[in-house]
Design an enzyme around this catalytic site. Structure first.
Site, PDB file in Angstrom:
ATOM      1  N   ASN A   9       6.579 110.879 101.641  1.00 35.53           N
ATOM      2  CA  ASN A   9       5.437 111.128 100.765  1.00 35.53           C
ATOM      3  C   ASN A   9       4.591 112.183 101.470  1.00 35.53           C
ATOM      4  O   ASN A   9       3.877 111.878 102.420  1.00 35.53           O
ATOM      5  CB  ASN A   9       4.655 109.823 100.560  1.00 35.53           C
ATOM      6  CG  ASN A   9       3.500 109.989  99.599  1.00 35.53           C
ATOM      7  OD1 ASN A   9       3.228 111.085  99.117  1.00 35.53           O
ATOM      8  ND2 ASN A   9       2.804 108.901  99.326  1.00 35.53           N
ATOM      9  N   ARG A  94       8.663 111.226  97.105  1.00 35.49           N
ATOM     10  CA  ARG A  94       7.677 111.027  96.053  1.00 35.49           C
ATOM     11  C   ARG A  94       7.292 112.409  95.523  1.00 35.49           C
ATOM     12  O   ARG A  94       6.841 113.267  96.274  1.00 35.49           O
ATOM     13  CB  ARG A  94       6.440 110.353  96.628  1.00 35.49           C
ATOM     14  CG  ARG A  94       5.421 110.162  95.569  1.00 35.49           C
ATOM     15  CD  ARG A  94       4.124 109.653  96.089  1.00 35.49           C
ATOM     16  NE  ARG A  94       3.406 109.064  94.974  1.00 35.49           N
ATOM     17  CZ  ARG A  94       2.463 108.170  95.096  1.00 35.49           C
ATOM     18  NH1 ARG A  94       2.127 107.740  96.271  1.00 35.49           N
ATOM     19  NH2 ARG A  94       1.865 107.697  94.040  1.00 35.49           N
ATOM     20  N   HIS A 182       0.762 107.391  88.922  1.00 32.94           N
ATOM     21  CA  HIS A 182       0.897 106.085  89.598  1.00 32.94           C
ATOM     22  C   HIS A 182       2.074 105.287  89.044  1.00 32.94           C
ATOM     23  O   HIS A 182       2.117 104.065  89.147  1.00 32.94           O
ATOM     24  CB  HIS A 182      -0.399 105.231  89.473  1.00 32.94           C
ATOM     25  CG  HIS A 182      -1.534 105.757  90.289  1.00 32.94           C
ATOM     26  ND1 HIS A 182      -2.823 105.788  89.840  1.00 32.94           N
ATOM     27  CD2 HIS A 182      -1.561 106.279  91.540  1.00 32.94           C
ATOM     28  CE1 HIS A 182      -3.619 106.315  90.766  1.00 32.94           C
ATOM     29  NE2 HIS A 182      -2.865 106.616  91.805  1.00 32.94           N
ATOM     30  N   ARG A 242     -12.456 111.731  93.180  1.00 29.07           N
ATOM     31  CA  ARG A 242     -12.201 112.408  91.893  1.00 29.07           C
ATOM     32  C   ARG A 242     -13.116 111.840  90.816  1.00 29.07           C
ATOM     33  O   ARG A 242     -13.421 110.645  90.824  1.00 29.07           O
ATOM     34  CB  ARG A 242     -10.735 112.222  91.478  1.00 29.07           C
ATOM     35  CG  ARG A 242      -9.769 113.070  92.274  1.00 29.07           C
ATOM     36  CD  ARG A 242      -8.325 112.753  91.930  1.00 29.07           C
ATOM     37  NE  ARG A 242      -7.649 112.075  93.024  1.00 29.07           N
ATOM     38  CZ  ARG A 242      -6.488 111.443  92.927  1.00 29.07           C
ATOM     39  NH1 ARG A 242      -5.849 111.394  91.766  1.00 29.07           N
ATOM     40  NH2 ARG A 242      -5.962 110.844  93.973  1.00 29.07           N
ATOM     41  N   GLU A 381       5.118 101.247  96.466  1.00 30.18           N
ATOM     42  CA  GLU A 381       5.703 102.443  95.844  1.00 30.18           C
ATOM     43  C   GLU A 381       6.926 102.931  96.616  1.00 30.18           C
ATOM     44  O   GLU A 381       7.887 103.424  96.023  1.00 30.18           O
ATOM     45  CB  GLU A 381       4.634 103.551  95.787  1.00 30.18           C
ATOM     46  CG  GLU A 381       3.518 103.210  94.810  1.00 30.18           C
ATOM     47  CD  GLU A 381       2.211 103.920  95.120  1.00 30.18           C
ATOM     48  OE1 GLU A 381       1.609 103.627  96.176  1.00 30.18           O
ATOM     49  OE2 GLU A 381       1.785 104.749  94.319  1.00 30.18           O
TER      50      GLU A 381
END
Ligand code: AMP
Length: 402
Positions: A9, A94, A182, A242, A381
């Site tokens: 990742n 990822r 996600h 964000r 994940e």
């Protein structure tokens, strides 16, 4: 030899990795996990075993210029040194954006890589960093199978209407639509929910992925039918830094009246907003909770976060036609009992009753009574990337053999 795969990742100055053993048929099993951070500056490497114990650590001076390529080659060398009876067979990545074309993980070749590079303008802050290690591996370890696993693909099940913006048709043809992100996290939750509650796994569930990035997903029978992030990972809930959903008119104001460049406006919306922007203090919920009593802006940041979660949950309940369960996951969802309690209290209208004692100890089931079931389920994940990488590899091997 046990086959192993690396899950990567990659961010702008970091490279997170996990190494999985892949025993025959069984679920991939985590062997080591670690991180390179400060790449291009004061780089640092750390690797831990499955209990979190540090196995190895190293720092580099800025003059030594450790970039992604050097970090990756250091990782491969480290693995060779420590692998004892293991053999690296593939690397899973990822990749934030698979666009409309990639509805599932894919074995990367040159043409796939080119298609993924075309998507860079859709995710300019993430996609280039995700693709860089793929290019490096192709150059430095030619022949090593690589699989790209996307944050968007899980949401390809959304209806056409759920993905549509009310914009002229040419915009849709340029790829301007809602995608959702996600997805690897939601895929994991959907895959394990049946072990927690088989009836709920078939029902109408909202998953709250509340971490530094945050979004909600409406699952109907384990399939995504709507989600709060849209065209970019900026939409929906306010996040650590964000802004979440804002009126598009704000962007024009920033450009025209405040005379900001697109890059400066983008930086504000991605890195200076959210919990950090509202509190003026931190993007970290732990810091905001510790300061909430004394600092009014920390309290407002938390209140806004919870308020927006509740409003977006209302929208997803409407999309689902009701709610049977709510799942909390990711850094805040898994660890912050206060946020869970505040969200639950705002959902009393839906018949949701919190089991306060279970909530304070992390559940996993934190509701009581006949209303919607509420669970805390840690996400994973990387395991989804490992599973997807393995299944793409076996499909490719079966194709070759036939
Ligand atoms: P993630 O992006 O899923 O790794 O989540 C990271 C965020 O989770 C951090 O920035 C914190 O805001 C939050 N977090 C982690 N641990 C805790 C905790 N014990 N209490 C509250 N928030 C936490």
């Amino acid at each position: 030899m046990t086959p192993v795969l690396i899950v990567l990742n990659a961010g702008s100055s970091s490279l997170k990795f996990q190494v999985f053993d892949m025993p025959d048929e069984a679920e991939p099993r985590l062997a080591w996990k670690g991180l390179y951070e400060g790449l291009g500056g004061d780089a640092h490497f750390i690797v831990r075993d499955t209990n979190g114990a540090i196995l190895d650590e190293r720092s580099w001076d800025p003059g030594e210029e450790l970039g992604h390529e050097e970090a990756l080659m250091h990782l491969i060398a480290w693995l060779r040194e420590h692998q004892e009876g293991r053999k690296l067979v593939a690397i899973g990545h990822r990749v934030v954006h698979g666009g409309a074309a990639f509805s599932s993980p894919v074995l990367v070749d040159e043409s796939v890589l080119q298609s993924l590079e075309v998507l860079v303008p859709l995710a300019p802050l993430h996609q280039p960093h995700n693709l860089e290690p793929i290019r490096i591996v192709r150059r430095r370890l030619p022949g090593m199978p690589q699989v790209a696993c996307f944050d968007t693909s899980f949401h390809q099940s959304q209806s056409d209407i759920a993905t549509l913006f009310a914009l002229p048709r040419e915009m849709r043809e340029r790829g301007v639509r809602r995608y959702g992100f996600h997805g690897l996290s939601y895929d994991y939750i959907a895959s394990v929910l049946k072990h927690y509650d088989p009836r709920l796994a078939e029902g109408r569930v909202i998953v709250a992925h509340l971490g530094n990035g945050a979004s909600l997903c409406a699952l109907q029978g384990g399939v995504s039918i709507a989600t709060t992030m849209g065209f970019s990972a900026l939409d929906g809930l306010p996040m650590g830094t964000r802004c979440g959903a804002i009126d598009a008119g704000v962007v024009f104001f920033m450009l025209r009246e405040m005379k900001l460049s697109p890059e400066a406006a983008e930086r504000i919306l991605y890195t200076e907003s959210g919990l950090l922007g509202v509190s003026g203090l931190s993007n970290d919920m732990r810091v905001l909770r510790a300061n909430a009593a004394a600092n009014v802006d920390s309290r407002r940041a938390i209140d806004l976060f919870v308020y927006r979660i509740l409003r977006e949950i209302g929208s997803l309940v409407a999309a689902l036609g009701g709610i049977d369960g709510l799942i909390f996951t990711a850094g805040i969802g898994e660890n912050d009992a206060a946020t869970r309690a505040e969200v639950a209290s705002g959902l009393a209208w839906a018949g949701l009753t919190l089991d306060e004692r279970a909530n304070s100890t992390g559940g996993p089931r934190i509701s009581t009574g006949a209303g919607p079931d509420v669970w805390v389920i840690p996400t994973n994940e990387e395991l989804v990337i490992a599973r997807q990488t393995r299944s793409v590899l076996s499909a490719a091997q079966t194709r070759l053999a036939s």
